[in-house]
Design a protein around this motif. Structure first.
Motif, PDB file in Angstrom:
ATOM      1  N   ALA A 276       0.823  -1.206   0.000  1.00 39.53           N
ATOM      2  CA  ALA A 276       0.000   0.000   0.000  1.00 39.53           C
ATOM      3  C   ALA A 276       0.856   1.253   0.000  1.00 39.53           C
ATOM      4  O   ALA A 276       0.498   2.278  -0.592  1.00 39.53           O
ATOM      5  CB  ALA A 276      -0.938  -0.005   1.208  1.00 39.53           C
ATOM      6  N   LEU A 277       2.020   1.202   0.655  1.00 40.78           N
ATOM      7  CA  LEU A 277       2.934   2.339   0.698  1.00 40.78           C
ATOM      8  C   LEU A 277       3.806   2.437  -0.551  1.00 40.78           C
ATOM      9  O   LEU A 277       4.414   3.481  -0.803  1.00 40.78           O
ATOM     10  CB  LEU A 277       3.840   2.224   1.932  1.00 40.78           C
ATOM     11  CG  LEU A 277       3.154   2.389   3.285  1.00 40.78           C
ATOM     12  CD1 LEU A 277       4.092   1.964   4.411  1.00 40.78           C
ATOM     13  CD2 LEU A 277       2.713   3.841   3.488  1.00 40.78           C
ATOM     14  N   GLY A 278       3.927   1.333  -1.290  1.00 42.43           N
ATOM     15  CA  GLY A 278       4.847   1.302  -2.420  1.00 42.43           C
ATOM     16  C   GLY A 278       6.241   0.874  -2.040  1.00 42.43           C
ATOM     17  O   GLY A 278       7.165   0.970  -2.859  1.00 42.43           O
ATOM     18  N   GLU A 279       6.428   0.386  -0.823  1.00 41.10           N
ATOM     19  CA  GLU A 279       7.732  -0.110  -0.370  1.00 41.10           C
ATOM     20  C   GLU A 279       7.875  -1.551  -0.855  1.00 41.10           C
ATOM     21  O   GLU A 279       7.690  -2.510  -0.112  1.00 41.10           O
ATOM     22  CB  GLU A 279       7.830  -0.033   1.159  1.00 41.10           C
ATOM     23  CG  GLU A 279       7.809   1.378   1.719  1.00 41.10           C
ATOM     24  CD  GLU A 279       9.163   2.076   1.556  1.00 41.10           C
ATOM     25  OE1 GLU A 279      10.095   1.459   1.023  1.00 41.10           O
ATOM     26  OE2 GLU A 279       9.278   3.240   1.969  1.00 41.10           O
ATOM     27  N   VAL A 280       8.222  -1.698  -2.126  1.00 43.66           N
ATOM     28  CA  VAL A 280       8.162  -3.019  -2.756  1.00 43.66           C
ATOM     29  C   VAL A 280       9.225  -3.967  -2.200  1.00 43.66           C
ATOM     30  O   VAL A 280       8.980  -5.176  -2.094  1.00 43.66           O
ATOM     31  CB  VAL A 280       8.277  -2.891  -4.276  1.00 43.66           C
ATOM     32  CG1 VAL A 280       7.043  -2.214  -4.847  1.00 43.66           C
ATOM     33  CG2 VAL A 280       9.534  -2.138  -4.689  1.00 43.66           C
TER      34      VAL A 280
END
Length: 905
Positions: free
Chosen positions: A557-561
Motif C-alpha cells: 500500500a505504501l509502495g515499499e516493494v
C-alpha cells in the motif's frame, strides 16, 4: 431410494488419448508389434477400449468376443466363440484338429490366411476367462504373427490372472485410473452438468478415477442429492458387481493375509487419500491378533498392497472398499477395536478414539464428547476433521451434532479438502450451527466462489459469532475485507474494516487496520504514517504468517516493494513451516505480486507457478485466477506472447464468473503490455483506457495507478495523446504519496511522451537519472527504448543508437525477451545492423543474453573481455557459457566457433 433417471448419450473415453493413440498405431499397422495386451483392475475401462477398437476398425474383418466365465469349463470353447463371432462365413477348425492337439498351429495358419485377404483384427475381451486350451492356442498364434502379417491381436485381461504366463513377452499396456480432469469430464457427461460442486468433489474423491464406479455412484443418487438439495447417503451407493470383481481374487489368498487386508482397509479408512496405513500399526495389530505379519509380503506379491516409506497402500482403491464392504459388520468392528488397542500411548489418543468410534454401532454421547475434546489438541487437520465427523455421527440429534459437523468442515477446509468441507456442511442443515457454518461457507467461497457472496457470508458469520468467538469473528471480518478487495469494491472493503472491533492487546493489527482505513478514506498522510509503523523489523522470535502478511499488505500500500518482498518471503516461510497448507497459494500469490512490482519477474514467475500448482491441488479457483493473471504479467515481459495470452484467458475465465475485478484488471494490463512489446499500441491503448479511467466499469482501484505508464505510452504512440493528460495528472498525485521506486522515473517518462519537442529530451534525461538512483533494468530499458524512438523520430538517428543499444542490453539482462524484437526493429530503423536471433540458426535454442555471449566467445574473446563488453560479471559469463555448451551439445570454444563459421558460410 429412487435412482437418477438422467438420459445420457454414449460415454466418451475421457482421459484415454494416450491409450487410443497406441491402439490407432496398432490397427494402422504403424506399430512395431502385431499384438497388445490391455490389463487393468476392474472398472477402469479395458472393455470400453476393446469395443472402441473393434467398432472403429474399418480396414478389414473383425473377430471379437467377450468371454463368459462358463467358457473356461469347456475345452476350446473360447476359440469356437471367437470364430463364430465373424460377420461373414469363416472356416471352422475341425473337431479332430482340436482333439489332436494341433489347434495352435491350425489357428496360426488360419489367421495368417485371413490376414492376407485384408487387415484382420482379433479382439478378445477378458481373455483370462477363456478355457486354458483356447488361451494357450491364441497365445501361441499371437507370439508368432509378425508385423507384416496383416493380423492384429488385441487382448484384455485382469491383472495377475490364471494362465497369464502364456502371454509373457507380448507388449502390454496397463490402464491407470483417470486423473481428476478426465474424471470431472466424465461426471459432467453422466449428470448433464447438473451437479452441485460439493457433491462433485465428493464423488470424485470416492470414485478414485474409476469410470465404472463413478457411473454407479451417479446412478445410485437422486437428482435432489446430485444437485445438493438433499444430503448424500452414508455410505455412498457403489457397484456391487464391481466390488465382487475386486473381491474375487482375494478369496485365493491365505486366511491370515485376508485378515491383514481387513486391518489395512480399516486403518486406511480415515487417512488422507493415497496416504495409506501406518505399516508399524498393522504389524502391532497383527501380533496382538496372532496373525502372521508375513501376510503383508504375500499381499504385496499378489499386487493387492504396496509398501513404501513406512506406509502400506492398496494398489486399487475399490479393492479397499471391497474388503470393507464384504466383511461382516462384527468382523469390521473387531478390526477397528484391534487397531485401537494397538494405538497405545498419549500421542495416539485421537487415532485410538477414531478407531473406537468406527467400532461403535449407534449413538455414544460419552465417546463423542471424548472425540470432540481430543480434536482440540494440535493434531493434523485431517485427523481432527475425521474425529469431529465421527463425534457428530455418535451424537443424538441436536445443536451439538450440527456444531460438530461444522467444526469438522472447518478442519477439512484447513486440510485442503474443500469438497469434503462442503459435504460436511450439507449435514448441518437439519440442526443449524449458524455462526460457524456461515464462517466456513464464506471462507470456502473466498477461495472458490463469487467474491461478493463470500463477503456477505463472512459479514453474516461475524455478526452471528459475536463476542463469544472473537478469533473467528476477526478472521471473518478480515476475510470479508479481502473478498471485497478482490471484487474491486472499495466501499465494501472499508465497511468490513470499520466493523473490526478495537483490540488493545494487538497494537500492530490496530495500527495496520487504521492505516488502511485512512488510505481508503483519502487521508493519505495519516494512513502512510500509521502503515510505516507496521514495517519495523521483527523483534524476538519470527512472527507468524498473519503478522507478516499484514506487513506485506502495508508495504505494498505504501509502495515499499522491497519491504513487501521481504514480508512475503517471511510469510511463505511461516506457512511452509507451520501450515496450514490451505494458505500456501495465497502466500505464494502475495509474494509473486510484490516481486512483480519490484521488477523481479523471473522470481515472480517461479513463485506464481508453484502457487498455481498448489491452488489447483487444493481446489482454489479464485487463487488460480489471480496467479494466472500474475503469470500473464510476467509473460508480458519475458514472453512468449502466446503464454501471456493463454494465462490471461485462464485468469479471465476464472475471474469473470466470480467477480474477481483485481485478477481481471491484471490480466487486461498484461495483454496490453504484451501488445505494446510487439508494437500494437492502438490495441493496447483501447484495452487500458477503461482500466485507468473513471468510467462505469473501471479497473481495480489498487491497480489503476501502476497501469497508467503503459496507458500513456500506448495512447501517445497510437495518436491518442489527448486522453493521456488526465491520467498523468492523477499519476503525479499518486507519485507524491507512494514510495514505489519506479514511480518518479515513470512519471518523468510519461511527461516526456507528452512534452513538446524542446522539452522531451530533458524529461527523458530526468527519468534516466531517477532510474540511476533506484535501479530496475526493465523500466530503465523501456525509458531508453522510448528515448531512442523519440530521437529517431526527430531524425537524430546517430544519437538514437546509444539509448537503443542500452535498451537492448537492459532487456536481455532482465530476460525481457518479448521486448528485444521491438528494440532490434528500432535499431535497424536507426541504421544499425542487428543480427536476428529468432530464426532457425544454430543459436536459436539460446536466450538473447546467451546468444550475445556465444557470438563474443566465437570471435575469440575471453570471459573477462566478454564481461567487460556486456557489463556483466565474469561469474555470470561463466554460468551462461556452461549453459550454452549444454544447450548446443558442444564441449569447447573451438566447436562453438566452428558451428557459427559453418552457419555463416
Amino acid at each position: 431410494m429412487t435412482p437418477s433417471t438422467t438420459v445420457r448419450s454414449p460415454l466418451r473415453l475421457y482421459g484415454r488419448s494416450g491409450e487410443l493413440a497406441i491402439l490407432e498405431a496398432l490397427l494402422d499397422l504403424t506399430g512395431r508389434g502385431s499384438a497388445l495386451v490391455l490389463t487393468a483392475p476392474p472398472g477402469l475401462g479395458r472393455s470400453a477400449l476393446a469395443l472402441h477398437a473393434a467398432d472403429h476398425h474399418r480396414a478389414g474383418p473383425v473377430l471379437y468376443t467377450a468371454a463368459a466365465p462358463a467358457e473356461r469349463l469347456l475345452p476350446y470353447s473360447g476359440l469356437h466363440a471367437l470364430l463364430c463371432s465373424a460377420r461373414t462365413a469363416l472356416p471352422v477348425l475341425p473337431a479332430e484338429v482340436l482333439r489332436s492337439g494341433l489347434a495352435s498351429t491350425a489357428l496360426l495358419d488360419l489367421l495368417a490366411t485371413l490376414g492376407a485377404r485384408g487387415r484382420l483384427l482379433v479382439c478378445v475381451d477378458d481373455i483370462h476367462a477363456w478355457d486354458p486350451r483356447s488361451r494357450a492356442a491364441l497365445a501361441f498364434a499371437a507370439h508368432r504373427l509378425d508385423a507384416g502379417s496383416g493380423v492384429r491381436v488385441l487382448l484384455t485381461a485382469a491383472e495377475r490372472h490364471d494362465g497369464a504366463e502364456v502371454f509373457a513377452g507380448l507388449p502390454a499396456l496397463r490402464l491407470a485410473p483417470l486423473d481428476d480432469a478426465a474424471a470431472g469430464q466424465l461426471l459432467e457427461q453422466l449428470t448433464g452438468r447438473h451437479i452441485n460442486s460439493a457433491v462433485r468433489e465428493e464423488l470424485l474423491r470416492e470414485g478414485a478415477g474409476n469410470p465404472r464406479l463413478l457411473t454407479a455412484l451417479v446412478d445410485g443418487l437422486t437428482q435432489a442429492q446430485l444437485t445438493g438439495r438433499q444430503p448424500l447417503p452414508e455410505p455412498l451407493p457403489g457397484d456391487e458387481e464391481l466390488l465382487d470383481a475386486c473381491a474375487a481374487p482375494l478369496t485365493r489368498l491365505p486366511a491370515g493375509t485376508r485378515a491383514l487386508l481387513l486391518l489395512a482397509a480399516a486403518a486406511e479408512e480415515h487417512e488422507p487419500d493415497g496416504a495409506g496405513a501406518d505399516t508399524g500399526l498393522l504389524l502391532r495389530a497383527a501380533r496382538l491378533a496372532g496373525i502372521d505379519p508375513g501376510g503383508l509380503t504375500s499381499a504385496e506379491a499378489a499386487g493387492v498392497l504396496r509398501g513404501a516409506g513406512g506406509r502400506t497402500r492398496f494398489t486399487h482403491r475399490p479393492t479397499r472398499g471391497a474388503v470393507l464392504h464384504r466383511a461382516p459388520p462384527d468382523r469390521r468392528r473387531a478390526a477397528h477395536r484391534l487397531l485401537a488397542t494397538a494405538l497405545d500411548g498419549p500421542h495416539h489418543t485421537l487415532p485410538r478414539l477414531i478407531q473406537l468410534a468406527c467400532a461403535t454401532d449407534g449413538h455414544d454421547p460419552a465417546l463423542a464428547d471424548a472425540l470432540t475434546l481430543a480434536a482440540t489438541a494440535p493434531y493434523p487437520h485431517t485427523d481432527r476433521a475425521a474425529a469431529l465427523t465421527r463425534a457428530a455421527a455418535l451424537t443424538p440429534d441436536g445443536a451439538p451434532r450440527g456444531e460438530r459437523y461444522a467444526a469438522a468442515a472447518e478442519h477439512a477446509r484447513l486440510a485442503g479438502e474443500p469438497g469434503r468441507a462442503r459435504a460436511l456442511l450439507a449435514r448441518v442443515r437439519t440442526v443449524p450451527a449458524p455462526g460457524l457454518a456461515h464462517y466456513v461457507r464464506g471462507q470456502l467461497a473466498l477461495r472458490d466462489g463469487p467474491a461478493a457472496d463470500a463477503a456477505q457470508a463472512l459479514l453474516t458469520a461475524a455478526a452471528l459469532l459475536g463476542p463469544d468467538d472473537p478469533v473467528r469473528r476477526l478472521d471473518a471480518l478480515l476475510a470479508a475485507a479481502e473478498a471485497a478487495w478482490a471484487s474491486g469494491d472499495a466501499a465494501a472493503c472499508l465497511d468490513a474494516l470499520h466493523r473490526v472491533p478495537p483490540d488493545p492487546g494487538d497494537p500492530a493489527l490496530e495500527r495496520c487496520l487504521t492505516g488502511l482505513r485512512a488510505l481508503l478514506e483519502g487521508d493519505a498522510d495519516r494512513g502512510r504514517a500509521l502503515l510505516y509503523g507496521c514495517l519495523g523489523p521483527p523483534s524476538g522470535p519470527p512472527e507468524g504468517a498473519a503478522a507478516q502478511t499484514r506487513a506485506g499488505v502495508a508495504a505494498l500500500a505504501l509502495g515499499e516493494v522491497d519491504a513487501a518482498c521481504l514480508a512475503g518471503a517471511r510469510a511463505l516461510a511461516a506457512v511452509r513451516a507451520h501450515g496450514p497448507e490451505v494458505l500456501l497459494p495465497q502466500a505464494l500469490e502475495r509474494l509473486a505480486h510484490a516481486e512483480l512490482r519490484a521488477g523481479r519477474h523471473a522470481m515472480a514467475r517461479a513463485h506464481a507457478l508453484e502457487g498455481l500448482r498448489a491452488a489447483d491441488r487444493l481446489g482454489q479457483r479464485n487463487a488460480a485466477a489471480q496467479l494466472h493473471a500474475l503469470l500473464a504479467l510476467a509473460a508480458s515481459v519475458e514472453g512468449p506472447a502466446a503464454a501471456c495470452a493463454a494465462h490471461a484467458d485462464a485468469a479471465l475465465a476464472g475471474a469473470e464468473p466470480h467477480g474477481l475485478v483485481h485478477a481481471a484488471t491484471l490480466a487486461g494490463w498484461a495483454v496490453a503490455r504484451a501488445e505494446l512489446a510487439v508494437g500494437r499500441s492502438a490495441e493496447a491503448a483501447a484495452r487500458l483506457a477503461p482500466l485507468v479511467g473513471h468510467g462505469p466499469r473501471p479497473g481495480h482501484f489498487a491497480s489503476r495507478m501502476p497501469a497508467v505508464p503503459c496507458f500513456v505510452e500506448a495512447a501517445v504512440l497510437a495518436g491518442r495523446a489527448v486522453e493521456a493528460h488526465p491520467a498523468v495528472e492523477d499519476f503525479a498525485h499518486w507519485t507524491a504519496t507512494t514510495a514505489d521506486p519506479h514511480a518518479a522515473a515513470q512519471l518523468a517518462r510519461c511527461r516526456a511522451l507528452l512534452a513538446p519537442p524542446g522539452e522531451a529530451a530533458v524529461r527523458y534525461e530526468e527519468a534516466l537519472a531517477h532510474h540511476d538512483r533506484y535501479g530496475g533494468d526493465f523500466e530503465r530499458a523501456r525509458t531508453q527504448l522510448l528515448y531512442g524512438h523519440w530521437l529517431r523520430r526527430q531524425r537524430r538517428t546517430r544519437e538514437a543508437r546509444g539509448p537503443l543499444r542500452d535498451a537492448l542490453i537492459g532487456f536481455e539482462r532482465c530476460g525481457a525477451r518479448l521486448w528485444c524484437a521491438r528494440v532490434r526493429g528500432e535499431l535497424r530503423a536507426a541504421g544499425e545492423a542487428v543480427a536476428a536471433t529468432d530464426g532457425p540458426g544454430p543459436l536459436s535454442p539460446l536466450t538473447p543474453q546467451q546468444q550475445r555471449i556465444a557470438r563474443c566467445v566465437a570471435e575469440g574473446a575471453t570471459n573477462r573481455e566478454v564481461a567487460l563488453r556486456l557489463s556483466l560479471s565474469t561469474r555470470t559469463v561463466d554460468h551462461h557459457l556452461r549453459n550454452v555448451f549444454a544447450a548446443l551439445g558442444i564441449r569447447s570454444r573451438t566447436e562453438l566457433a566452428r558451428l557459427l563459421d559453418r552457419d555463416g558460410r
